[in-house]
Design a protein around this motif. Structure first.
Motif, PDB file in Angstrom:
ATOM      1  N   MET A 125       0.843  -1.203   0.000  1.00 38.69           N
ATOM      2  CA  MET A 125       0.000   0.000   0.000  1.00 38.69           C
ATOM      3  C   MET A 125       0.873   1.246   0.000  1.00 38.69           C
ATOM      4  SD  MET A 125      -3.067   1.133   2.545  1.00 38.69           S
ATOM      5  CE  MET A 125      -4.224   0.025   1.783  1.00 38.69           C
ATOM      6  N   PHE A 126       0.442   2.228  -0.769  1.00 39.07           N
ATOM      7  CA  PHE A 126       1.234   3.464  -0.802  1.00 39.07           C
ATOM      8  C   PHE A 126       0.368   4.697  -0.480  1.00 39.07           C
ATOM      9  CE2 PHE A 126       3.224   7.075  -2.959  1.00 39.07           C
ATOM     10  CZ  PHE A 126       4.422   7.085  -2.269  1.00 39.07           C
ATOM     11  N   ILE A 127      -0.454   5.143  -1.437  1.00 39.21           N
ATOM     12  CA  ILE A 127      -1.194   6.399  -1.186  1.00 39.21           C
ATOM     13  C   ILE A 127      -2.188   6.268  -0.026  1.00 39.21           C
ATOM     14  CG2 ILE A 127      -0.916   7.410  -3.502  1.00 39.21           C
ATOM     15  CD1 ILE A 127      -3.871   6.571  -4.034  1.00 39.21           C
ATOM     16  N   GLY A 128      -2.645   5.048   0.250  1.00 37.63           N
ATOM     17  CA  GLY A 128      -3.554   4.831   1.383  1.00 37.63           C
ATOM     18  C   GLY A 128      -2.927   5.279   2.694  1.00 37.63           C
ATOM     19  N   HIS A 129      -1.614   5.040   2.831  1.00 36.88           N
ATOM     20  CA  HIS A 129      -0.913   5.462   4.049  1.00 36.88           C
ATOM     21  C   HIS A 129      -0.942   6.987   4.182  1.00 36.88           C
ATOM     22  CE1 HIS A 129       0.323   1.470   4.976  1.00 36.88           C
ATOM     23  NE2 HIS A 129       1.054   1.331   3.882  1.00 36.88           N
ATOM     24  N   PHE A 130      -0.824   7.673   3.040  1.00 38.90           N
ATOM     25  CA  PHE A 130      -0.811   9.135   3.097  1.00 38.90           C
ATOM     26  C   PHE A 130      -2.200   9.701   3.395  1.00 38.90           C
ATOM     27  CE2 PHE A 130       3.191   8.208   1.069  1.00 38.90           C
ATOM     28  CZ  PHE A 130       4.028   8.994   1.849  1.00 38.90           C
ATOM     29  N   ALA A 131      -3.247   8.973   2.981  1.00 38.26           N
ATOM     30  CA  ALA A 131      -4.610   9.371   3.372  1.00 38.26           C
ATOM     31  C   ALA A 131      -4.702   9.360   4.898  1.00 38.26           C
ATOM     32  CB  ALA A 131      -5.627   8.417   2.754  1.00 38.26           C
ATOM     33  N   ALA A 132      -4.127   8.329   5.516  1.00 36.79           N
ATOM     34  CA  ALA A 132      -4.122   8.249   6.989  1.00 36.79           C
ATOM     35  C   ALA A 132      -3.364   9.437   7.588  1.00 36.79           C
ATOM     36  CB  ALA A 132      -3.509   6.931   7.440  1.00 36.79           C
ATOM     37  N   ALA A 133      -2.267   9.833   6.936  1.00 36.01           N
ATOM     38  CA  ALA A 133      -1.489  10.987   7.430  1.00 36.01           C
ATOM     39  C   ALA A 133      -2.329  12.267   7.383  1.00 36.01           C
ATOM     40  CB  ALA A 133      -0.224  11.164   6.595  1.00 36.01           C
ATOM     41  N   PHE A 134      -3.099  12.451   6.290  1.00 34.08           N
ATOM     42  CA  PHE A 134      -3.943  13.641   6.182  1.00 34.08           C
ATOM     43  C   PHE A 134      -5.012  13.629   7.283  1.00 34.08           C
ATOM     44  CE2 PHE A 134      -3.132  13.162   1.341  1.00 34.08           C
ATOM     45  CZ  PHE A 134      -1.885  13.746   1.476  1.00 34.08           C
ATOM     46  N   LEU A 135      -5.560  12.440   7.533  1.00 38.17           N
ATOM     47  CA  LEU A 135      -6.598  12.305   8.562  1.00 38.17           C
ATOM     48  C   LEU A 135      -6.031  12.631   9.950  1.00 38.17           C
ATOM     49  CD1 LEU A 135      -9.506  11.447   9.310  1.00 38.17           C
ATOM     50  CD2 LEU A 135      -8.696   9.091   9.452  1.00 38.17           C
ATOM     51  N   TRP A 194       0.588  -0.188   9.898  1.00 41.70           N
ATOM     52  CA  TRP A 194       0.435  -1.634  10.119  1.00 41.70           C
ATOM     53  C   TRP A 194      -1.014  -2.063   9.872  1.00 41.70           C
ATOM     54  CZ3 TRP A 194      -1.982  -5.335  13.199  1.00 41.70           C
ATOM     55  CH2 TRP A 194      -1.374  -6.597  13.233  1.00 41.70           C
ATOM     56  N   ILE A 195      -1.953  -1.271  10.405  1.00 38.16           N
ATOM     57  CA  ILE A 195      -3.380  -1.616  10.266  1.00 38.16           C
ATOM     58  C   ILE A 195      -3.783  -1.633   8.782  1.00 38.16           C
ATOM     59  CG2 ILE A 195      -5.739  -0.826  10.749  1.00 38.16           C
ATOM     60  CD1 ILE A 195      -4.618   0.256  13.451  1.00 38.16           C
ATOM     61  N   LEU A 196      -3.361  -0.611   8.029  1.00 37.79           N
ATOM     62  CA  LEU A 196      -3.731  -0.555   6.608  1.00 37.79           C
ATOM     63  C   LEU A 196      -3.026  -1.655   5.814  1.00 37.79           C
ATOM     64  CD1 LEU A 196      -3.892   3.294   5.985  1.00 37.79           C
ATOM     65  CD2 LEU A 196      -5.797   1.682   5.978  1.00 37.79           C
ATOM     66  N   ASP A 197      -1.773  -1.952   6.166  1.00 40.30           N
ATOM     67  CA  ASP A 197      -1.062  -3.053   5.501  1.00 40.30           C
ATOM     68  C   ASP A 197      -1.772  -4.391   5.741  1.00 40.30           C
ATOM     69  OD1 ASP A 197       0.868  -1.632   4.203  1.00 40.30           O
ATOM     70  OD2 ASP A 197       2.576  -2.383   5.354  1.00 40.30           O
ATOM     71  N   VAL A 198      -2.336  -4.566   6.947  1.00 40.42           N
ATOM     72  CA  VAL A 198      -3.056  -5.810   7.268  1.00 40.42           C
ATOM     73  C   VAL A 198      -4.212  -6.029   6.283  1.00 40.42           C
ATOM     74  CG1 VAL A 198      -4.688  -6.802   8.938  1.00 40.42           C
ATOM     75  CG2 VAL A 198      -2.427  -6.070   9.706  1.00 40.42           C
ATOM     76  N   MET A 199      -4.853  -4.961   5.849  1.00 40.45           N
ATOM     77  CA  MET A 199      -5.982  -5.094   4.919  1.00 40.45           C
ATOM     78  C   MET A 199      -5.537  -5.735   3.598  1.00 40.45           C
ATOM     79  SD  MET A 199      -8.387  -3.859   6.648  1.00 40.45           S
ATOM     80  CE  MET A 199      -8.290  -3.161   8.275  1.00 40.45           C
ATOM     81  N   VAL A 200      -4.338  -5.383   3.118  1.00 35.30           N
ATOM     82  CA  VAL A 200      -3.938  -5.798   1.765  1.00 35.30           C
ATOM     83  C   VAL A 200      -2.926  -6.952   1.723  1.00 35.30           C
ATOM     84  CG1 VAL A 200      -4.499  -3.570   0.697  1.00 35.30           C
ATOM     85  CG2 VAL A 200      -2.200  -3.925   1.645  1.00 35.30           C
ATOM     86  N   HIS A 201      -2.057  -7.026   2.726  1.00 37.05           N
ATOM     87  CA  HIS A 201      -1.007  -8.052   2.704  1.00 37.05           C
ATOM     88  C   HIS A 201      -1.586  -9.458   2.871  1.00 37.05           C
ATOM     89  CE1 HIS A 201       3.112  -6.073   3.111  1.00 37.05           C
ATOM     90  NE2 HIS A 201       2.272  -5.067   2.923  1.00 37.05           N
ATOM     91  N   ILE A 202      -0.758 -10.451   2.510  1.00 35.49           N
ATOM     92  CA  ILE A 202      -1.212 -11.833   2.559  1.00 35.49           C
ATOM     93  C   ILE A 202      -0.621 -12.536   3.780  1.00 35.49           C
ATOM     94  CG2 ILE A 202      -1.155 -14.042   1.298  1.00 35.49           C
ATOM     95  CD1 ILE A 202      -1.210 -11.849  -1.208  1.00 35.49           C
ATOM     96  N   LYS A 203      -1.257 -12.375   4.904  1.00 36.25           N
ATOM     97  CA  LYS A 203      -0.935 -13.037   6.176  1.00 36.25           C
ATOM     98  C   LYS A 203       0.563 -13.157   6.458  1.00 36.25           C
ATOM     99  CE  LYS A 203      -3.147 -16.170   9.238  1.00 36.25           C
ATOM    100  NZ  LYS A 203      -3.564 -17.481   9.585  1.00 36.25           N
TER     101      LYS A 203
END
Ligand SMILES: [Zn+2]
Length: 213
Positions: free
Chosen positions: A1-11, A104-113
């Motif tokens: 994940m890339f831009i999703g992390h930055f969305a979290a930063a803006f939030l 970590w939380i956002l990576d959990v959504m996309v990564h494969i266990k």
């Protein structure tokens, strides 16, 4: 994940507006910046196949220091405390850790266990809901998440630039979600991939800091 992390930063920047935006920007990037450095130096391991370009094809063999919930948060706290001391605001340490945990939380959504919880032993509990297995869906979901969060949290004068920035960086990596070409841009080298990741994180932080700072 890339831009999703930055969305979290803006939030996070929106929720704690007293803290300079560079802190959440650095905090959400911390695990991947650390990962790049550790892969380049051979401490953490990932396996790439030059004929398999998809995100779901990357095998994150070992990354307990950069991508475990507990150990990475402890390291984030140390970095956060240094920044807090430097900028004379203790709250900065808390924000930095929150931002790093959001990664970590956002990576959990996309990564494969493959994301470890504790980070201290090789038979750790691992998480990952595997959205990357459905590449096109993962691509759209991350893009929508970015657009929605940015639209809510980024002040109007800067919003268009932030949306443009996210769009450019997300579409650069489109092949890793759709697999149009059966060729990995890094030629199967984990170190080359890590250098690219490091470069795009630094660039995105720089551009968003220029726009929002
Ligand atoms: Zn990551």
């Amino acid at each position: 994940m890339f831009i999703g992390h930055f969305a979290a930063a803006f939030l996070i920047g929106y929720m704690f507006s007293g803290v300079p935006i560079i802190i959440p920007l650095l905090g959400v990037s911390f695990p991947d910046i650390l990962w790049s450095i550790l892969v380049i130096s051979g401490v953490e391991k990932a396996k790439f196949d030059k004929n398999k370009p998809l995100m779901s094809d990357i095998v994150f063999e070992s990354y307990p220091i950069s991508h475990s919930l507990v150990l990475t948060s402890i390291l984030a706290l140390i970095i956060g405390l240094v920044l807090a001391l430097f900028l004379k605001n203790p709250f900065i340490a808390v924000i930095f850790v929150i931002a790093s945990i959001s990664h970590w939380i956002l990576d959990v959504m996309v990564h494969i266990k493959d994301l470890p919880v504790f980070g201290f032993s090789s038979n750790d509990i691992k998480f990952g809901f595997g959205l990357w297995r459905r590449g096109p869906l993962a691509f759209v979901a991350e893009y929508l998440f970015y657009i929605i969060i940015a639209t809510i949290t980024v002040p109007m004068p800067y919003l268009l630039l932030i949306l443009f920035l996210g769009t450019v960086f997300h579409f650069i990596n489109i092949n890793a979600f759709f697999g149009f070409k059966n060729e990995d841009i890094t030629g199967g080298s984990s170190k080359r991939y890590a250098i690219v990741i490091l470069a795009i994180f630094v660039l995105f932080i720089l551009f968003s800091q220029i726009i929002l700072g």
